[in-house]
Structures are given as C-alpha cells and as structure tokens.
Design an enzyme around this catalytic site. Structure first.
Site, mmCIF file in Angstrom:
data_model
loop_
_atom_site.group_PDB
_atom_site.id
_atom_site.type_symbol
_atom_site.label_atom_id
_atom_site.label_comp_id
_atom_site.label_asym_id
_atom_site.label_seq_id
_atom_site.Cartn_x
_atom_site.Cartn_y
_atom_site.Cartn_z
ATOM 1 C CB CYS A 93 11.329 -34.257 32.047
ATOM 2 S SG CYS A 93 11.684 -36.006 31.802
ATOM 3 C CG HIS A 135 6.916 -35.365 28.326
ATOM 4 N ND1 HIS A 135 7.590 -34.169 28.525
ATOM 5 C CD2 HIS A 135 7.582 -36.289 29.073
ATOM 6 C CE1 HIS A 135 8.605 -34.381 29.359
ATOM 7 N NE2 HIS A 135 8.622 -35.649 29.705
ATOM 8 C CD GLU A 136 5.606 -39.322 30.539
ATOM 9 O OE1 GLU A 136 6.660 -39.993 30.522
ATOM 10 O OE2 GLU A 136 5.492 -38.273 31.195
ATOM 11 C CG HIS A 139 10.504 -40.192 28.310
ATOM 12 N ND1 HIS A 139 11.793 -39.740 28.520
ATOM 13 C CD2 HIS A 139 9.706 -39.358 29.030
ATOM 14 C CE1 HIS A 139 11.763 -38.688 29.330
ATOM 15 N NE2 HIS A 139 10.508 -38.427 29.655
#
Ligand code: ZN
Length: 173
Positions: A93, A135-136, A139
């Site tokens: 990341c 993954h994004e 966030h």
C-alpha cells in the site's frame, strides 16, 4: 483558483481510518482531485489509489492493475453486489510504504460504481483486478490492508508499523 496540490498520506493518519462521504456530482474540484490522484499514483508506481490516501474523505478511487498511465479507471461510489471464492495473495500500500503481506480476498466480485462522467457501470472482476478494487474500496471504509493480513504476515511487519507510528507522532507534535 490556485492549482491544487495533493500529497500521499501515510498510515496511521486519521483520514485513512475514518471512512468517507458519497459523491453527488462530478464538478471541477472533483476533476482536479482525480488529476492529482493520477499524478501521485503514477509517481509512486501504484496500481490503485483511494481519495483518503491524498487526504480527501470522499468515495473516489483509481484502479490501474497494469500500472500503465492511461489504463486507470476512475471509480466513484463503488459497491460490491456479489462476491465469490477466496484467494490469499500479496499486497502492499502506498500509505504503508515498504511493508507487504498476504491478504485473503474474494476471487470474483460483481461491482457497481459511477465513472468520471457520472455514468453508472456494473462489471465482474476477478483475480488481481478484484484484489486491487477491494483494497481501494477498503480505504473508503476506513480500513487498511494490514488489518486483513494473515497473522504470520502481520507479525512480520509489526516492527515496521511501529516505525511508521513514531514517524507520524514526531510529525504531528
Ligand atoms: Zn492502500
């Protein structure tokens, strides 16, 4: 209006941990944020970047599994409609520099989001593309991949995380 300049935000900055707000429309400010996100992502050789990683708490992210400028997708207000399978793979990341580990993710996901023209899109993603998307999306929900790592991976990076914490505290004080 002066040109906007955004920079990468490093863990454990609170903007990475607090969640984000939905976007109602695409305007000039949002296009400027996207431009800055593209610049930061490609400068740092990322394959994805979420708005909180440049300090913006809104539901916006870039996904670019090839890492090639021009291949990036602008993803606004993403949702997961369906998820199937499970696959463990390595992740890193840009907000947690130098630290990597094994993270379980769904293998295939059906997703819905809006593009930069604010048109609704729906598609099925699989493998690495699904991994980057998830993954994004984490966030945007205030989640970081280190909290999803398998325990053996997480144990190996604890010392590195302590260093990042100390750096953040030194900068904040
Ligand atoms: Zn990340």
């Amino acid at each position: 209006m002066p040109a906007m300049q955004l920079d990468i935000v490093l863990w454990p900055h609170p903007v990475l941990l607090q969640g984000t707000q939905r976007i109602d429309a695409v305007d000039d400010e949002l296009r400027q944020i996207v431009g800055e996100m593209r610049r930061v992502m490609f400068e740092l050789r990322g394959v994805g970047l979420a708005a909180p990683q440049v300090g913006i708490a809104r539901r916006l992210m870039l996904v670019c599994p090839s890492g090639e400028p021009g291949d990036e997708e602008v993803v606004i207000n993403p949702e997961i409609l369906d998820a199937e399978g499970r696959e463990v793979g390595e992740e890193g990341c840009l907000s947690v520099p130098g630290l990597y580990g094994q993270v379980p993710r769904a293998q295939t996901v059906r997703v819905r989001y809006r593009d930069l023209d604010f048109r609704e899109r729906e598609m099925v993603l699989t493998g690495f593309v699904a991994r980057v998307f998830l993954h994004e999306l984490d966030h945007l929900d205030g989640q970081v991949f280190i909290d999803r790592m398998v325990p053996e991976s997480r144990a190996k990076i604890e010392a590195g995380l302590d260093v990042l914490k100390q750096q953040f505290e030194a900068q904040a004080s």
